[in-house]
Design an enzyme around this catalytic site. Structure first.
Site, PDB file in Angstrom:
ATOM      1  N   TYR A 118       3.785   3.738  -9.599  1.00 33.31           N
ATOM      2  CA  TYR A 118       2.476   4.245  -9.182  1.00 33.31           C
ATOM      3  C   TYR A 118       1.418   3.732 -10.145  1.00 33.31           C
ATOM      4  O   TYR A 118       1.646   3.664 -11.363  1.00 33.31           O
ATOM      5  CB  TYR A 118       2.469   5.772  -9.200  1.00 33.31           C
ATOM      6  CG  TYR A 118       1.094   6.384  -9.001  1.00 33.31           C
ATOM      7  CD1 TYR A 118       0.630   6.707  -7.726  1.00 33.31           C
ATOM      8  CD2 TYR A 118       0.245   6.628 -10.085  1.00 33.31           C
ATOM      9  CE1 TYR A 118      -0.627   7.253  -7.532  1.00 33.31           C
ATOM     10  CE2 TYR A 118      -1.012   7.173  -9.900  1.00 33.31           C
ATOM     11  CZ  TYR A 118      -1.450   7.482  -8.627  1.00 33.31           C
ATOM     12  OH  TYR A 118      -2.704   8.008  -8.442  1.00 33.31           O
ATOM     13  N   GLU A 206      -6.006   3.431  -5.595  1.00 33.52           N
ATOM     14  CA  GLU A 206      -4.640   3.934  -5.817  1.00 33.52           C
ATOM     15  C   GLU A 206      -3.650   3.020  -5.115  1.00 33.52           C
ATOM     16  O   GLU A 206      -3.817   2.717  -3.935  1.00 33.52           O
ATOM     17  CB  GLU A 206      -4.514   5.361  -5.285  1.00 33.52           C
ATOM     18  CG  GLU A 206      -3.128   5.955  -5.450  1.00 33.52           C
ATOM     19  CD  GLU A 206      -3.026   7.344  -4.855  1.00 33.52           C
ATOM     20  OE1 GLU A 206      -3.064   8.316  -5.626  1.00 33.52           O
ATOM     21  OE2 GLU A 206      -2.934   7.451  -3.616  1.00 33.52           O
TER      22      GLU A 206
END
Length: 396
Positions: A118, A206
Protein backbone atom coordinates in the site's frame (compact mmCIF):
# COMPACT_ATOMS: atom_id res chain seq x y z
CA UNK A 1 -13.04 16.15 -7.04
CA UNK A 2 -12.98 12.36 -7.19
CA UNK A 3 -11.81 10.43 -10.25
CA UNK A 4 -12.48 6.96 -11.57
CA UNK A 5 -9.70 4.38 -11.43
CA UNK A 6 -9.07 4.52 -15.18
CA UNK A 7 -8.79 8.33 -15.03
CA UNK A 8 -6.40 8.15 -12.08
CA UNK A 9 -4.21 5.65 -13.89
CA UNK A 10 -4.19 7.85 -16.98
CA UNK A 11 -2.79 10.72 -14.92
CA UNK A 12 -0.22 8.50 -13.20
CA UNK A 13 0.94 7.06 -16.52
CA UNK A 14 1.49 10.58 -17.83
CA UNK A 15 4.03 11.15 -15.04
CA UNK A 16 5.83 7.85 -15.52
CA UNK A 17 4.05 5.72 -12.92
CA UNK A 18 3.84 2.11 -14.11
CA UNK A 19 0.22 0.94 -14.58
CA UNK A 20 -1.35 -2.13 -16.25
CA UNK A 21 -2.69 -1.93 -19.78
CA UNK A 22 -6.42 -1.43 -19.91
CA UNK A 23 -9.41 0.22 -21.58
CA UNK A 24 -12.44 2.02 -20.15
CA UNK A 25 -15.77 1.11 -21.74
CA UNK A 26 -19.41 2.15 -21.37
CA UNK A 27 -21.23 -0.57 -23.31
CA UNK A 28 -21.10 -4.33 -23.91
CA UNK A 29 -20.04 -3.69 -27.52
CA UNK A 30 -17.11 -1.59 -26.33
CA UNK A 31 -16.27 -4.24 -23.73
CA UNK A 32 -16.10 -6.95 -26.38
CA UNK A 33 -13.78 -4.83 -28.51
CA UNK A 34 -11.57 -4.01 -25.50
CA UNK A 35 -11.28 -7.65 -24.41
CA UNK A 36 -10.20 -8.71 -27.89
CA UNK A 37 -7.76 -5.82 -28.24
CA UNK A 38 -6.19 -6.52 -24.85
CA UNK A 39 -5.80 -10.21 -25.68
CA UNK A 40 -4.02 -9.31 -28.91
CA UNK A 41 -1.64 -6.98 -27.07
CA UNK A 42 -0.84 -9.29 -24.15
CA UNK A 43 -1.06 -12.63 -25.93
CA UNK A 44 -3.46 -13.91 -23.27
CA UNK A 45 -7.22 -13.95 -22.73
CA UNK A 46 -6.74 -13.51 -19.00
CA UNK A 47 -8.03 -10.13 -17.85
CA UNK A 48 -9.81 -8.29 -15.04
CA UNK A 49 -13.25 -6.68 -15.37
CA UNK A 50 -13.60 -3.76 -12.93
CA UNK A 51 -16.64 -1.64 -12.09
CA UNK A 52 -15.87 2.08 -12.20
CA UNK A 53 -17.65 3.95 -9.41
CA UNK A 54 -16.53 6.57 -6.90
CA UNK A 55 -16.36 4.18 -3.95
CA UNK A 56 -13.99 1.69 -2.43
CA UNK A 57 -14.69 -1.94 -1.58
CA UNK A 58 -15.63 -2.84 -5.16
CA UNK A 59 -13.96 -6.24 -4.96
CA UNK A 60 -15.84 -7.33 -1.85
CA UNK A 61 -19.07 -6.05 -3.42
CA UNK A 62 -18.66 -8.17 -6.54
CA UNK A 63 -17.54 -5.37 -8.82
CA UNK A 64 -14.11 -6.81 -9.69
CA UNK A 65 -13.87 -10.17 -11.45
CA UNK A 66 -11.00 -12.18 -12.92
CA UNK A 67 -11.50 -13.90 -16.27
CA UNK A 68 -9.45 -16.64 -17.93
CA UNK A 69 -11.26 -16.74 -21.27
CA UNK A 70 -13.00 -14.35 -23.65
CA UNK A 71 -16.38 -15.89 -22.81
CA UNK A 72 -15.81 -15.53 -19.08
CA UNK A 73 -14.76 -11.90 -19.50
CA UNK A 74 -17.89 -11.13 -21.51
CA UNK A 75 -20.08 -12.79 -18.87
CA UNK A 76 -18.52 -10.65 -16.15
CA UNK A 77 -18.91 -7.50 -18.25
CA UNK A 78 -22.61 -8.21 -18.83
CA UNK A 79 -23.19 -8.94 -15.15
CA UNK A 80 -21.33 -5.92 -13.77
CA UNK A 81 -22.28 -3.20 -16.27
CA UNK A 82 -25.57 -1.71 -15.13
CA UNK A 83 -25.62 -3.48 -11.76
CA UNK A 84 -26.40 -1.61 -8.54
CA UNK A 85 -23.09 -2.13 -6.76
CA UNK A 86 -23.25 -1.99 -2.97
CA UNK A 87 -20.01 -1.56 -1.02
CA UNK A 88 -19.05 -0.38 2.46
CA UNK A 89 -18.68 3.14 1.05
CA UNK A 90 -21.85 3.42 -1.05
CA UNK A 91 -24.44 2.84 1.64
CA UNK A 92 -27.39 0.49 1.30
CA UNK A 93 -28.63 2.15 -1.89
CA UNK A 94 -25.42 1.34 -3.80
CA UNK A 95 -24.31 2.93 -7.06
CA UNK A 96 -25.21 2.00 -10.62
CA UNK A 97 -22.19 0.86 -12.64
CA UNK A 98 -22.07 2.85 -15.88
CA UNK A 99 -18.43 2.27 -16.81
CA UNK A 100 -16.02 -0.67 -16.75
CA UNK A 101 -12.25 -0.96 -16.89
CA UNK A 102 -11.05 -3.99 -18.88
CA UNK A 103 -7.50 -4.53 -17.71
CA UNK A 104 -4.71 -7.07 -18.12
CA UNK A 105 -4.28 -9.59 -15.32
CA UNK A 106 -0.96 -8.69 -13.72
CA UNK A 107 -1.14 -11.52 -11.18
CA UNK A 108 0.71 -14.02 -13.35
CA UNK A 109 3.00 -16.85 -12.26
CA UNK A 110 6.73 -16.27 -12.60
CA UNK A 111 10.01 -16.24 -10.74
CA UNK A 112 8.51 -14.22 -7.88
CA UNK A 113 5.27 -14.57 -5.97
CA UNK A 114 3.14 -11.43 -6.57
CA UNK A 115 3.06 -9.32 -3.41
CA UNK A 116 0.63 -6.50 -2.54
CA UNK A 117 1.70 -3.30 -0.79
CA UNK A 118 0.00 0.00 0.00
CA UNK A 119 1.19 3.55 -0.71
CA UNK A 120 -0.41 6.98 -0.69
CA UNK A 121 0.51 10.67 -0.73
CA UNK A 122 -1.54 13.29 1.07
CA UNK A 123 -1.35 16.46 3.14
CA UNK A 124 -0.71 16.12 6.86
CA UNK A 125 -2.31 19.31 8.17
CA UNK A 126 -0.95 18.76 11.68
CA UNK A 127 2.61 19.27 10.38
CA UNK A 128 1.86 21.40 7.27
CA UNK A 129 3.78 18.85 5.24
CA UNK A 130 2.98 16.24 2.64
CA UNK A 131 3.34 12.69 3.85
CA UNK A 132 3.97 9.41 2.06
CA UNK A 133 2.20 6.55 3.82
CA UNK A 134 3.05 2.96 2.92
CA UNK A 135 2.59 -0.54 4.25
CA UNK A 136 3.72 -4.06 3.48
CA UNK A 137 0.11 -5.16 4.08
CA UNK A 138 -1.72 -3.86 1.02
CA UNK A 139 -4.96 -5.13 -0.45
CA UNK A 140 -8.63 -5.15 0.47
CA UNK A 141 -8.12 -5.14 4.25
CA UNK A 142 -5.84 -2.09 4.57
CA UNK A 143 -8.37 -0.41 6.90
CA UNK A 144 -8.02 -3.32 9.33
CA UNK A 145 -4.24 -3.01 9.22
CA UNK A 146 -4.40 0.68 10.12
CA UNK A 147 -6.74 -0.12 13.01
CA UNK A 148 -5.24 -3.35 14.34
CA UNK A 149 -1.54 -3.00 13.45
CA UNK A 150 -0.67 0.71 13.14
CA UNK A 151 3.02 -0.14 13.54
CA UNK A 152 2.89 -1.58 10.01
CA UNK A 153 2.11 1.84 8.54
CA UNK A 154 5.25 3.60 7.28
CA UNK A 155 5.24 7.42 7.20
CA UNK A 156 7.72 9.76 5.53
CA UNK A 157 7.09 13.51 5.74
CA UNK A 158 8.24 15.80 2.92
CA UNK A 159 9.15 19.43 3.42
CA UNK A 160 7.24 21.28 0.66
CA UNK A 161 10.05 23.84 0.43
CA UNK A 162 12.56 21.26 -0.79
CA UNK A 163 10.34 18.46 -2.13
CA UNK A 164 10.87 14.72 -2.07
CA UNK A 165 14.55 13.83 -1.75
CA UNK A 166 16.13 10.72 -3.27
CA UNK A 167 17.11 9.35 0.14
CA UNK A 168 13.46 9.54 1.26
CA UNK A 169 12.27 7.51 -1.73
CA UNK A 170 14.99 4.93 -0.99
CA UNK A 171 13.99 4.92 2.68
CA UNK A 172 10.36 4.06 1.86
CA UNK A 173 11.35 1.39 -0.69
CA UNK A 174 13.74 -0.16 1.83
CA UNK A 175 11.09 -0.09 4.59
CA UNK A 176 8.75 -2.02 2.28
CA UNK A 177 11.39 -4.73 1.97
CA UNK A 178 11.86 -4.35 -1.78
CA UNK A 179 14.99 -5.91 -3.28
CA UNK A 180 16.79 -6.05 -6.60
CA UNK A 181 14.83 -4.80 -9.60
CA UNK A 182 11.78 -4.16 -7.42
CA UNK A 183 13.86 -1.85 -5.21
CA UNK A 184 15.05 0.18 -8.21
CA UNK A 185 11.59 0.36 -9.75
CA UNK A 186 10.08 1.13 -6.36
CA UNK A 187 12.27 4.21 -5.96
CA UNK A 188 11.34 5.45 -9.44
CA UNK A 189 7.67 4.66 -8.71
CA UNK A 190 7.64 6.67 -5.46
CA UNK A 191 9.30 9.68 -7.09
CA UNK A 192 6.89 9.62 -10.03
CA UNK A 193 3.92 9.20 -7.69
CA UNK A 194 4.93 12.25 -5.67
CA UNK A 195 5.46 14.27 -8.85
CA UNK A 196 1.95 13.30 -9.97
CA UNK A 197 0.55 14.43 -6.64
CA UNK A 198 2.24 17.83 -6.80
CA UNK A 199 1.75 18.69 -10.46
CA UNK A 200 -1.89 17.55 -10.64
CA UNK A 201 -2.71 19.55 -7.48
CA UNK A 202 -4.12 16.42 -5.87
CA UNK A 203 -5.36 16.35 -2.30
CA UNK A 204 -4.71 12.60 -2.12
CA UNK A 205 -3.27 9.82 -4.27
CA UNK A 206 -3.68 6.23 -3.11
CA UNK A 207 -2.32 3.10 -4.75
CA UNK A 208 -3.77 -0.05 -3.23
CA UNK A 209 -2.50 -2.48 -4.09
CA UNK A 210 0.96 -1.45 -5.15
CA UNK A 211 2.05 -4.70 -6.76
CA UNK A 212 5.39 -6.42 -6.93
CA UNK A 213 4.87 -8.55 -10.01
CA UNK A 214 6.04 -12.08 -10.73
CA UNK A 215 8.95 -10.58 -12.68
CA UNK A 216 9.98 -8.47 -9.63
CA UNK A 217 8.65 -5.28 -11.15
CA UNK A 218 6.50 -2.58 -9.52
CA UNK A 219 3.19 -1.16 -10.77
CA UNK A 220 -0.10 0.34 -9.60
CA UNK A 221 -2.69 -2.44 -9.69
CA UNK A 222 -5.31 0.04 -8.49
CA UNK A 223 -5.31 3.81 -8.03
CA UNK A 224 -7.45 6.52 -6.50
CA UNK A 225 -6.96 10.28 -6.92
CA UNK A 226 -8.80 13.14 -5.24
CA UNK A 227 -8.15 16.53 -6.83
CA UNK A 228 -8.19 19.85 -4.99
CA UNK A 229 -11.31 21.67 -6.24
CA UNK A 230 -9.69 25.02 -5.48
CA UNK A 231 -6.90 24.31 -7.96
CA UNK A 232 -9.00 23.03 -10.87
CA UNK A 233 -8.88 26.43 -12.57
CA UNK A 234 -5.27 25.56 -13.38
CA UNK A 235 -6.22 22.19 -14.91
CA UNK A 236 -8.98 22.46 -17.50
CA UNK A 237 -8.16 18.95 -18.75
CA UNK A 238 -8.59 17.46 -15.27
CA UNK A 239 -11.74 19.47 -14.52
CA UNK A 240 -13.27 17.98 -17.67
CA UNK A 241 -12.96 14.53 -16.07
CA UNK A 242 -15.68 15.31 -13.51
CA UNK A 243 -18.40 12.64 -13.59
CA UNK A 244 -21.51 14.38 -12.29
CA UNK A 245 -23.50 11.13 -12.40
CA UNK A 246 -21.29 9.84 -9.56
CA UNK A 247 -21.92 12.85 -7.34
CA UNK A 248 -24.84 13.58 -5.02
CA UNK A 249 -27.49 15.36 -7.16
CA UNK A 250 -28.27 17.78 -4.31
CA UNK A 251 -24.61 18.80 -4.10
CA UNK A 252 -24.41 19.21 -7.88
CA UNK A 253 -27.46 21.48 -7.86
CA UNK A 254 -26.05 23.49 -4.94
CA UNK A 255 -22.73 23.97 -6.70
CA UNK A 256 -24.56 25.33 -9.75
CA UNK A 257 -26.14 27.95 -7.46
CA UNK A 258 -22.80 28.78 -5.77
CA UNK A 259 -23.92 27.24 -2.49
CA UNK A 260 -21.74 25.17 -0.17
CA UNK A 261 -23.85 22.10 0.54
CA UNK A 262 -23.18 18.68 2.02
CA UNK A 263 -26.02 16.19 2.47
CA UNK A 264 -26.33 14.43 5.84
CA UNK A 265 -28.74 11.84 7.22
CA UNK A 266 -30.78 13.89 9.68
CA UNK A 267 -34.27 15.38 9.85
CA UNK A 268 -33.66 19.13 10.30
CA UNK A 269 -32.50 21.13 7.30
CA UNK A 270 -30.31 24.12 8.05
CA UNK A 271 -29.45 27.20 6.03
CA UNK A 272 -26.69 29.40 7.41
CA UNK A 273 -24.23 32.08 6.28
CA UNK A 274 -20.73 31.09 7.30
CA UNK A 275 -19.09 27.72 7.87
CA UNK A 276 -18.42 28.29 11.58
CA UNK A 277 -22.00 29.33 12.23
CA UNK A 278 -23.16 26.29 10.27
CA UNK A 279 -21.21 23.99 12.57
CA UNK A 280 -22.66 25.71 15.64
CA UNK A 281 -26.15 25.43 14.15
CA UNK A 282 -25.74 21.69 13.63
CA UNK A 283 -24.66 21.38 17.28
CA UNK A 284 -27.79 23.27 18.35
CA UNK A 285 -29.97 20.97 16.26
CA UNK A 286 -28.48 17.91 17.96
CA UNK A 287 -28.86 19.46 21.41
CA UNK A 288 -32.51 20.09 20.55
CA UNK A 289 -33.09 16.40 19.92
CA UNK A 290 -32.88 16.54 16.15
CA UNK A 291 -30.27 15.52 13.61
CA UNK A 292 -28.90 17.90 10.95
CA UNK A 293 -30.00 16.91 7.46
CA UNK A 294 -27.37 18.99 5.71
CA UNK A 295 -24.61 21.56 5.86
CA UNK A 296 -25.67 24.57 3.77
CA UNK A 297 -23.70 27.81 3.70
CA UNK A 298 -25.36 30.49 1.53
CA UNK A 299 -22.39 32.84 1.94
CA UNK A 300 -22.10 36.41 3.13
CA UNK A 301 -24.14 37.89 0.31
CA UNK A 302 -27.35 35.95 0.89
CA UNK A 303 -30.32 37.27 -1.11
CA UNK A 304 -33.72 36.10 -2.32
CA UNK A 305 -32.18 34.08 -5.14
CA UNK A 306 -29.71 32.15 -2.98
CA UNK A 307 -32.29 31.63 -0.24
CA UNK A 308 -34.77 30.24 -2.77
CA UNK A 309 -32.15 27.91 -4.22
CA UNK A 310 -31.28 26.71 -0.71
CA UNK A 311 -34.95 26.15 0.10
CA UNK A 312 -35.52 24.09 -3.02
CA UNK A 313 -32.51 21.86 -2.35
CA UNK A 314 -33.41 21.25 1.31
CA UNK A 315 -37.07 20.53 0.50
CA UNK A 316 -36.09 17.81 -1.98
CA UNK A 317 -34.82 15.72 0.93
CA UNK A 318 -37.80 13.60 2.10
CA UNK A 319 -36.22 13.13 5.53
CA UNK A 320 -36.42 16.84 6.40
CA UNK A 321 -39.15 17.54 9.01
CA UNK A 322 -38.20 21.15 9.79
CA UNK A 323 -35.86 23.89 8.54
CA UNK A 324 -33.73 26.17 10.71
CA UNK A 325 -32.42 29.32 9.04
CA UNK A 326 -29.67 30.92 11.14
CA UNK A 327 -28.26 34.16 9.72
CA UNK A 328 -25.78 36.57 11.25
CA UNK A 329 -26.12 40.01 9.71
CA UNK A 330 -22.58 41.18 9.33
CA UNK A 331 -21.93 41.75 5.65
CA UNK A 332 -25.59 41.23 4.79
CA UNK A 333 -28.50 43.01 6.52
CA UNK A 334 -31.00 40.82 8.39
CA UNK A 335 -34.02 42.61 6.93
CA UNK A 336 -32.71 41.87 3.45
CA UNK A 337 -32.44 38.17 4.30
CA UNK A 338 -35.89 38.21 5.89
CA UNK A 339 -37.40 39.68 2.74
CA UNK A 340 -35.55 37.02 0.76
CA UNK A 341 -37.03 34.28 2.96
CA UNK A 342 -40.56 35.63 2.57
CA UNK A 343 -40.16 36.10 -1.18
CA UNK A 344 -38.71 32.59 -1.63
CA UNK A 345 -41.44 31.07 0.56
CA UNK A 346 -44.18 32.67 -1.54
CA UNK A 347 -42.48 31.72 -4.80
CA UNK A 348 -42.04 28.06 -3.88
CA UNK A 349 -45.44 27.71 -2.19
CA UNK A 350 -46.99 24.63 -0.55
CA UNK A 351 -44.27 24.32 2.10
CA UNK A 352 -45.80 21.99 4.68
CA UNK A 353 -42.91 21.70 7.14
CA UNK A 354 -42.20 24.28 9.88
CA UNK A 355 -39.51 26.89 9.30
CA UNK A 356 -37.64 28.67 12.09
CA UNK A 357 -35.70 31.80 11.18
CA UNK A 358 -33.14 33.14 13.61
CA UNK A 359 -31.67 36.53 12.68
CA UNK A 360 -28.96 38.33 14.62
CA UNK A 361 -26.79 41.31 13.77
CA UNK A 362 -27.43 44.31 11.53
CA UNK A 363 -31.15 45.18 11.39
CA UNK A 364 -32.09 41.97 13.27
CA UNK A 365 -35.21 43.53 14.80
CA UNK A 366 -36.37 44.83 11.43
CA UNK A 367 -35.83 41.38 9.98
CA UNK A 368 -37.84 39.71 12.73
CA UNK A 369 -40.65 42.17 12.10
CA UNK A 370 -40.68 41.28 8.38
CA UNK A 371 -41.01 37.58 9.28
CA UNK A 372 -43.69 38.15 11.92
CA UNK A 373 -45.84 40.41 9.71
CA UNK A 374 -45.54 38.22 6.60
CA UNK A 375 -48.52 36.07 7.55
CA UNK A 376 -46.61 32.96 6.55
CA UNK A 377 -45.97 29.86 8.64
CA UNK A 378 -42.49 31.03 9.54
CA UNK A 379 -41.40 31.29 13.19
CA UNK A 380 -38.96 34.04 14.13
CA UNK A 381 -36.26 33.79 16.81
CA UNK A 382 -33.58 36.19 18.00
CA UNK A 383 -31.48 34.20 20.49
CA UNK A 384 -29.86 30.90 19.61
CA UNK A 385 -31.44 29.20 22.63
CA UNK A 386 -34.85 30.38 21.40
CA UNK A 387 -34.20 28.83 18.01
CA UNK A 388 -33.17 25.59 19.71
CA UNK A 389 -36.34 25.57 21.79
CA UNK A 390 -38.53 26.14 18.73
CA UNK A 391 -36.78 23.28 16.90
CA UNK A 392 -37.51 21.06 19.88
CA UNK A 393 -41.16 22.10 19.86
CA UNK A 394 -41.76 21.44 16.16
CA UNK A 395 -40.10 18.01 16.39
CA UNK A 396 -42.12 16.98 19.46
Amino acid sequence: MNLHEFQAKGILKKYGVAVPRGYAVESIEQAEEAIKKLAAETGSSKCVVKAQIHAGGRGKGGGVKLASTFEEAMTHAKNILGMQLITIQTGAEGKKVQKLLIEENVYQKGDFEPKEYYISVLMDRSTSRNVIMASTEGGMNIEDVAHDSPEKIIKEWIDPAVGLQDFQARKVAFALGLEGQAFKEGIAFIKALYKSYMEADASMIEVNPLLRTSSNGILAADAKINLDDNALYRHADLAAMRDISEEDPFEVEAKASDLNYVKLDGNVGCMVNGAGLAMATMDIIKLSGGEPANFLDVGGGANAKTVEAGFRIILKDPNVKAILINIFGGIVRCDRVANGVVEAYKKIGNISIPIIVRLQGTNAEEGAKVITESGLKVVSAILLKDAAQKVREVLA
